[in-house]
Design a protein around this motif. Structure first.
Motif, mmCIF file in Angstrom:
data_model
loop_
_atom_site.group_PDB
_atom_site.id
_atom_site.type_symbol
_atom_site.label_atom_id
_atom_site.label_comp_id
_atom_site.label_asym_id
_atom_site.label_seq_id
_atom_site.Cartn_x
_atom_site.Cartn_y
_atom_site.Cartn_z
ATOM 1 N N ARG A 99 25.647 33.710 43.494
ATOM 2 C CA ARG A 99 25.965 32.741 42.080
ATOM 3 C C ARG A 99 25.883 33.465 40.981
ATOM 4 O O ARG A 99 24.732 34.252 40.842
ATOM 5 C CB ARG A 99 24.899 31.644 42.112
ATOM 6 C CG ARG A 99 25.114 30.874 43.445
ATOM 7 C CD ARG A 99 24.236 29.486 43.499
ATOM 8 N NE ARG A 99 24.906 28.563 42.446
ATOM 9 C CZ ARG A 99 24.574 27.492 42.358
ATOM 10 N NH1 ARG A 99 23.660 27.029 42.949
ATOM 11 N NH2 ARG A 99 24.872 26.657 41.331
ATOM 12 N N HIS A 100 26.556 33.426 40.018
ATOM 13 C CA HIS A 100 26.442 34.052 38.590
ATOM 14 C C HIS A 100 26.478 33.086 37.509
ATOM 15 O O HIS A 100 27.455 31.997 37.233
ATOM 16 C CB HIS A 100 28.096 34.891 38.357
ATOM 17 C CG HIS A 100 28.155 36.088 39.649
ATOM 18 N ND1 HIS A 100 28.739 35.595 40.835
ATOM 19 C CD2 HIS A 100 27.412 36.952 39.822
ATOM 20 C CE1 HIS A 100 28.698 36.873 41.633
ATOM 21 N NE2 HIS A 100 27.845 37.588 41.076
ATOM 22 N N VAL A 115 29.801 30.529 36.807
ATOM 23 C CA VAL A 115 31.159 31.277 37.142
ATOM 24 C C VAL A 115 31.403 31.205 38.595
ATOM 25 O O VAL A 115 30.603 31.748 39.293
ATOM 26 C CB VAL A 115 31.264 32.405 36.353
ATOM 27 C CG1 VAL A 115 32.824 33.051 36.759
ATOM 28 C CG2 VAL A 115 31.347 32.435 35.027
ATOM 29 N N ILE A 116 32.401 30.525 39.070
ATOM 30 C CA ILE A 116 32.942 30.773 40.424
ATOM 31 C C ILE A 116 34.168 31.518 40.529
ATOM 32 O O ILE A 116 35.237 31.022 39.813
ATOM 33 C CB ILE A 116 32.976 29.412 41.009
ATOM 34 C CG1 ILE A 116 31.651 28.673 41.107
ATOM 35 C CG2 ILE A 116 33.529 29.485 42.709
ATOM 36 C CD1 ILE A 116 31.819 27.447 41.548
ATOM 37 N N GLY A 117 34.242 32.732 41.001
ATOM 38 C CA GLY A 117 35.482 33.639 41.069
ATOM 39 C C GLY A 117 35.378 34.558 40.030
ATOM 40 O O GLY A 117 34.204 34.999 39.351
ATOM 41 N N ASP A 118 36.312 35.282 39.889
ATOM 42 C CA ASP A 118 36.421 36.616 39.071
ATOM 43 C C ASP A 118 37.030 36.376 37.729
ATOM 44 O O ASP A 118 38.424 35.992 37.514
ATOM 45 C CB ASP A 118 37.257 37.653 39.759
ATOM 46 C CG ASP A 118 37.156 39.108 38.840
ATOM 47 O OD1 ASP A 118 36.797 39.058 37.754
ATOM 48 O OD2 ASP A 118 37.400 40.041 39.652
ATOM 49 N N ARG A 124 44.283 32.235 35.872
ATOM 50 C CA ARG A 124 44.054 30.730 35.478
ATOM 51 C C ARG A 124 42.313 30.522 35.440
ATOM 52 O O ARG A 124 41.722 30.987 36.414
ATOM 53 C CB ARG A 124 44.392 29.927 36.275
ATOM 54 C CG ARG A 124 44.782 28.374 35.913
ATOM 55 C CD ARG A 124 45.586 28.216 34.923
ATOM 56 N NE ARG A 124 45.612 26.546 34.464
ATOM 57 C CZ ARG A 124 46.056 26.106 33.650
ATOM 58 N NH1 ARG A 124 46.810 26.785 32.788
ATOM 59 N NH2 ARG A 124 46.021 24.811 33.518
ATOM 60 N N VAL A 125 41.881 29.874 34.515
ATOM 61 C CA VAL A 125 40.364 29.616 34.247
ATOM 62 C C VAL A 125 40.620 28.247 34.157
ATOM 63 O O VAL A 125 41.162 27.481 33.275
ATOM 64 C CB VAL A 125 39.776 30.436 32.984
ATOM 65 C CG1 VAL A 125 38.337 29.816 33.181
ATOM 66 C CG2 VAL A 125 39.751 31.791 33.198
ATOM 67 N N ALA A 171 39.665 31.296 38.574
ATOM 68 C CA ALA A 171 37.995 31.179 38.494
ATOM 69 C C ALA A 171 37.705 29.740 37.836
ATOM 70 O O ALA A 171 38.287 29.138 36.964
ATOM 71 C CB ALA A 171 37.602 32.187 37.430
ATOM 72 N N VAL A 172 36.535 29.181 38.138
ATOM 73 C CA VAL A 172 36.229 27.860 37.815
ATOM 74 C C VAL A 172 34.984 27.875 37.023
ATOM 75 O O VAL A 172 33.908 28.658 37.601
ATOM 76 C CB VAL A 172 36.188 26.951 39.058
ATOM 77 C CG1 VAL A 172 35.693 25.514 38.500
ATOM 78 C CG2 VAL A 172 37.524 26.882 39.731
#
Length: 342
Positions: A99-100, A115-118, A124-125, A171-172
């Motif tokens: 988790r970040h 943040v979930i993803g890179d 797309r964010v 990224a979500v």
């Protein structure tokens, strides 16, 4: 009136009773009577202020993630010391591997941005902006509907996107970057909290632009979070960072303070949806002398693209398998042609 006319024009008892219950719930939410509050108790907040972190940039994300993890660990120790069981459980979840968090403030009801993803490589964010009654303790879990929370909802969108494509380029962000009001409070009747939140959301969007100026952005704005998104769009649509926003989805919305979608400015597609059993339908959509939040975003006059939100209630928009999750994920990905209209 003849009896045969009475039976054909009156709603069935079950539907009439359900509508009365929904109106009662809506009235309670819109009146906002304050019965309980944690403010003004005279007790000093035991939690530490946020730590200093570098500005958002591709080279600073790992530093920020590490610093905020340290802050969460410290806050967990404080929660254990003061016997704050709900906060202990929530922060323990924050510390799970992988988790970040870009931002964390444990004071008061708390704020956090995950943040979930890179974020640096995403094409797309999607930024999920939650509504009233969202706190650190409810960041991941709320009753039996984890998808109704910022963290759980963001993961639901990410999982849905990956189901369609293992590498969706998405990224979500679960963005609890403002002091969300309580449902039973006068704050939900005005845009004051949203105005403060809009400042923070625009600031965050500048950070996203600094990290990844090539990515396009979709805002997923639930309930009072749609007021935050509306205020941010009204006041910041001309900035370079805001020009990355191609889609704004308003769902379960009480209004945005804007009289029409066209007032948002810019070129972003404005979407609106409401589940068939969402009590928000019965909230008065007015704005008089600063009270109320304006027109209903799903109304024809507002001018948004109305999407199919299915038959769910106010907390069901990101429920796995739902039409609303499928459509909101399509909006998050910028796939406008795949979104079914309501």
């Amino acid at each position: 009136m003849p009896p045969h006319l009475t039976t054909t024009t009156s709603p069935r008892p079950g539907r009439r009773h359900a509508r009365r219950l929904r109106r009662a719930t809506a009235a309670a939410a819109s009146i906002g009577v304050v019965m309980l509050t944690t403010a003004g108790t005279g007790h000093a907040d035991p939690y530490a202020a946020p730590v200093a972190v570098p500005k958002m940039a591709p080279s600073t994300l790992d530093v920020r993630y590490a610093a905020e993890r340290g802050s969460i660990e410290k806050a967990l120790k404080t929660a254990e010391k003061v016997g704050d069981a709900p906060r202990q459980k929530a922060l323990g979840g924050f510390l799970q591997p992988g988790r970040h968090f870009l931002y964390f403030d444990p004071r008061g009801r708390g704020r956090a941005i995950e943040v979930i993803g890179d974020l640096t490589r995403a094409q797309r964010v999607a930024v999920l902006v939650p509504g009233a009654d969202t706190t650190l303790s409810s960041f991941d879990k709320r009753g039996g509907k984890p998808w109704s929370t910022p963290g759980g909802g963001a993961r639901a969108v990410y999982v849905q996107a990956r189901a369609a494509s293992p590498e969706p380029g998405l990224a979500v962000v679960a963005w609890l970057g403002y002091a969300a009001p309580k449902t039973f409070s006068g704050d939900v009747l005005t845009s004051d909290r949203a105005t403060e939140g809009a400042v923070q959301l625009r600031k965050f969007m500048k950070g996203v632009h600094q990290v990844n100026p090539r990515a396009s952005v979709g805002l997923l704005c639930h309930s009072y979070g749609s007021v935050v998104c509306g205020r941010a769009a009204l006041d910041g649509s001309n900035s370079a960072a805001w020009k990355q926003v191609t889609d704004i989805a308003l769902y379960g919305s009480p209004g945005t303070t804007a009289w029409s979608a066209s007032r948002f400015g810019g070129t972003a597609r404005v979407w609106a949806g409401r589940g068939a059993t969402d009590w928000m339908e019965d909230v008065p959509h007015v704005r008089i002398f600063g009270l109320g939040l304006g027109p209903d975003p799903v109304s024809r006059g507002f001018g948004a693209r109305v999407f199919d939100a299915g038959g769910g209630g106010h907390s069901d928009y990101l429920a796995p398998g739902s039409a609303s999750l499928r459509n909101l994920t399509g909006i998050a990905l910028g796939h406008a042609s795949e979104v079914t209209r309501g």
